[in-house]
Design a protein around this motif. Sequence first.
Motif, PDB file in Angstrom:
ATOM      1  N   GLY B  96      51.461  -1.605  84.308  1.00  0.00           N
ATOM      2  CA  GLY B  96      52.528  -2.285  85.185  1.00  0.00           C
ATOM      3  C   GLY B  96      53.603  -3.074  84.300  1.00  0.00           C
ATOM      4  N   LYS B  97      53.485  -2.755  83.068  1.00  0.00           N
ATOM      5  CA  LYS B  97      54.468  -3.135  82.063  1.00  0.00           C
ATOM      6  C   LYS B  97      55.975  -2.560  82.371  1.00  0.00           C
ATOM      7  N   VAL B  98      56.906  -3.622  82.424  1.00  0.00           N
ATOM      8  CA  VAL B  98      58.434  -3.112  82.872  1.00  0.00           C
ATOM      9  C   VAL B  98      59.455  -3.229  81.470  1.00  0.00           C
ATOM     10  N   VAL B  99      59.991  -2.065  81.175  1.00  0.00           N
ATOM     11  CA  VAL B  99      61.006  -2.279  79.982  1.00  0.00           C
ATOM     12  C   VAL B  99      62.356  -1.979  80.385  1.00  0.00           C
ATOM     13  N   GLU B 100      63.128  -2.659  80.082  1.00  0.00           N
ATOM     14  CA  GLU B 100      64.602  -2.309  80.770  1.00  0.00           C
ATOM     15  C   GLU B 100      65.578  -1.586  79.662  1.00  0.00           C
ATOM     16  N   PHE B 101      66.353  -0.867  80.007  1.00  0.00           N
ATOM     17  CA  PHE B 101      67.338  -0.166  79.319  1.00  0.00           C
ATOM     18  C   PHE B 101      68.741   0.071  80.022  1.00  0.00           C
ATOM     19  N   THR B 102      69.689   0.408  79.398  1.00  0.00           N
ATOM     20  CA  THR B 102      70.757   0.961  79.855  1.00  0.00           C
ATOM     21  C   THR B 102      71.406   2.031  78.829  1.00  0.00           C
ATOM     22  N   ASP B 103      72.093   2.987  79.517  1.00  0.00           N
ATOM     23  CA  ASP B 103      72.595   4.443  78.903  1.00  0.00           C
ATOM     24  C   ASP B 103      73.591   4.643  79.376  1.00  0.00           C
ATOM     25  N   ASP B 104      74.881   4.501  78.481  1.00  0.00           N
ATOM     26  CA  ASP B 104      76.255   4.792  78.841  1.00  0.00           C
ATOM     27  C   ASP B 104      76.368   6.146  79.333  1.00  0.00           C
ATOM     28  N   THR B 105      75.814   7.281  78.652  1.00  0.00           N
ATOM     29  CA  THR B 105      75.644   8.518  79.051  1.00  0.00           C
ATOM     30  C   THR B 105      75.160   8.962  80.472  1.00  0.00           C
ATOM     31  N   ILE B 106      74.178   8.411  80.629  1.00  0.00           N
ATOM     32  CA  ILE B 106      73.640   8.345  82.272  1.00  0.00           C
ATOM     33  C   ILE B 106      74.669   7.692  83.229  1.00  0.00           C
ATOM     34  N   GLU B 107      74.966   6.429  82.756  1.00  0.00           N
ATOM     35  CA  GLU B 107      75.977   5.876  83.742  1.00  0.00           C
ATOM     36  C   GLU B 107      77.139   6.614  84.043  1.00  0.00           C
ATOM     37  N   GLU B 108      77.792   7.312  82.860  1.00  0.00           N
ATOM     38  CA  GLU B 108      78.787   8.319  83.346  1.00  0.00           C
ATOM     39  C   GLU B 108      78.622   9.390  84.203  1.00  0.00           C
ATOM     40  N   ARG B 109      77.666   9.976  83.686  1.00  0.00           N
ATOM     41  CA  ARG B 109      77.131  11.111  84.686  1.00  0.00           C
ATOM     42  C   ARG B 109      76.998  10.834  85.902  1.00  0.00           C
ATOM     43  N   GLN B 110      76.313   9.798  86.504  1.00  0.00           N
ATOM     44  CA  GLN B 110      76.260   9.223  87.540  1.00  0.00           C
ATOM     45  C   GLN B 110      77.270   8.982  88.143  1.00  0.00           C
ATOM     46  N   GLN B 111      78.323   8.412  87.624  1.00  0.00           N
ATOM     47  CA  GLN B 111      79.686   8.334  88.291  1.00  0.00           C
ATOM     48  C   GLN B 111      80.202   9.621  88.450  1.00  0.00           C
ATOM     49  N   ALA B 112      80.087  10.483  87.713  1.00  0.00           N
ATOM     50  CA  ALA B 112      80.834  11.918  87.824  1.00  0.00           C
ATOM     51  C   ALA B 112      80.193  12.593  89.038  1.00  0.00           C
ATOM     52  N   ILE B 113      78.892  12.580  89.096  1.00  0.00           N
ATOM     53  CA  ILE B 113      78.218  13.184  90.099  1.00  0.00           C
ATOM     54  C   ILE B 113      78.457  12.710  91.458  1.00  0.00           C
ATOM     55  N   ALA B 114      78.511  11.435  91.681  1.00  0.00           N
ATOM     56  CA  ALA B 114      78.972  10.776  92.876  1.00  0.00           C
ATOM     57  C   ALA B 114      80.266  11.286  93.210  1.00  0.00           C
ATOM     58  N   GLU B 115      81.480  11.392  92.468  1.00  0.00           N
ATOM     59  CA  GLU B 115      82.439  12.099  92.499  1.00  0.00           C
ATOM     60  C   GLU B 115      82.589  13.296  93.381  1.00  0.00           C
ATOM     61  N   GLU B 116      81.844  14.148  92.590  1.00  0.00           N
ATOM     62  CA  GLU B 116      81.811  15.587  92.787  1.00  0.00           C
ATOM     63  C   GLU B 116      81.098  15.730  94.121  1.00  0.00           C
TER      64      GLU B 116
END
Lengths: 149, 149
Positions: B96-116
């Motif tokens: 059940g351990k939870v680790v947080e992360f952020t990734d700019d590459t993923i964030e950018e791709r998500q935005q692009a995919i939403a637009e598409e």
Amino acid sequence: MAEDQEIRKVGLKVTGPRVKILELLEKYDDRHVSAEDVYRMLLEAGEEIGLATVYRVLTQFESAGLVERHNFEGGYSVFELSRGQHHDHIVCIVCGKVVEFTDDTIEERQQAIAEENGFEIGDHSLTLYGRCRDPECPGKQGAITTPSG
Amino acid sequence: MAEDQEIRKVGLKVTGPRVKILELLEKYDDRHVSAEDVYRMLLEAGEEIGLATVYRVLTQFESAGLVERHNFEGGYSVFELSRGQHHDHIVCIVCGKVVEFTDDTIEERQQAIAEENGFEIGDHSLTLYGRCRDPECPGKQGAITTPSG
DNA sequence: ATGTATGCAAAACATTTGCACCTGG
DNA sequence: CCAGGTGCAAATGTTTTGCATACAT
């Protein structure tokens, strides 16, 4: 009936409820339906199937790899036919429309991030929540309200 | 008390339960606790707070932007203090351990995919499920069993 | 004071399970 | 025939709500 073979193939008896549910899932392949949806649609179609059976069959299909279960925000699950290939979702918070996508870049980054954090990835779930520009979507303009964090 | 100000700032009265819950969230900032967890911890600490109040307060804090609610697979929600910055999660399906992360590459791709796909993104939730290599994690070896799709 | 908050119990929901009956192979 | 499947109702676990009381401002 192609459904019969699919059901038999995963080691389950070919029964009315199972065939009906599988047919329904194939028919609404573009949507993501909840157990309640399946139950209601079958009732409306004049089929006598209990809600408990819908849950049992969907769970069995999931174990068999025939369908996938997704827990979107909101506390209930939706099901869709499994087409073998992994994909993620974009859900419209206004009309509930679901669009699927895959992105190799994201997949690679996820794998790398898991490694960096000492995790061995088993599965993942990426869901984008937004508002679609579909002309039939009722939420034309207005602030985006996210269903949750 | 810094908590008092935070509560007042979002337009809520400074009451015992609210302060206690906020303190607890700050104390366990590294974990992600469920409403039940909060309730139990407060009981063990000798505080008399009803479960309903825990839910109400957490919901109010969420509306106020003080905390974030996450619906991991499994049918219940976990809460964490909101630190303004968006991040995603990796959850160990064994301990059940939870680790947080952020990734700019993923964030950018998500935005692009939403637009598409004709979507305007409001929020998203990315959760990786896997098995961690933490020495204290009970699930040393064995097949990965995902909690769901 | 007085509008909010709280605690408790009951309700609401999605989902699961126990059990007697039915049915596919 | 008989293991497995089904329907119904009751149980479960999480979250919400109604209401009388208690409290912050």
